[in-house]
Design a protein around this motif. Structure first.
Motif: not given
Length: 148
Positions: A55-64, A101-106, A133-143
């Motif tokens: 996921v690419e994050s920017s200053k405006d849409h930094e994920p929580l 405050h920031k409703p579009n925060t991933p 509104p949407h929740i993503g799951l953090i995963t690691e790339m398989p080794v």
């Protein structure tokens, strides 16, 4: 005699009585209206794909970022102390303030591998209650293992 035979012979009725069909449709409608809300329970998630790009994050849409450790303690990556555990109520309050405050925060959830699935679902339900509104799951790339 011919006149009396005409009245004895019945004419075929070519109309369909639809009243019983309307009754059946109304019963089915009531059944579906009662059962439909029970079928839509759950937590909405966006599951990661196997070959997903980071996921690419920017200053405006930094994920929580919200994490849960193996003991079931919650951590929210904001403020001066991101490594301090928080209670469910504190997490709900902080996430609600951020998402208002920031409703579009991933929102991304990271969980320890040994955490029971039910605990992760509780965390996701808390975040959904906070307004995510949407929740993503953090995963690691398989080794990839090297062949012997």
């Amino acid at each position: 005699m011919r006149f009396s035979q005409q009245y004895k012979r019945r004419r075929l009725m070519s109309e369909i009585n639809i009243v019983p069909y309307i009754d059946v449709m109304l019963v089915l409608l009531v059944i579906f209206m009662i059962t439909a809300p029970m079928l839509t329970q759950g937590v909405k998630v966006e599951l990661p794909q196997a070959n997903a790009n980071p996921v690419e994050s920017s200053k405006d849409h930094e994920p929580l970022l919200v994490n849960i450790d193996s003991q079931g303690r919650y951590y929210i990556d904001i403020g001066k102390t991101p490594n301090q555990p928080v209670t469910a109520n504190e997490l709900l309050d902080k996430a609600t303030v951020i998402l208002r405050h920031k409703p579009n925060t991933p929102v991304l959830v990271g969980g320890d591998r040994s955490v029971p699935y039910g605990e992760v679902v509780k965390l996701m339900a808390l975040l959904q209650q906070a307004g995510a509104p949407h929740i993503g799951l953090i995963t690691e790339m398989p080794v990839k293992q090297k062949p012997h």
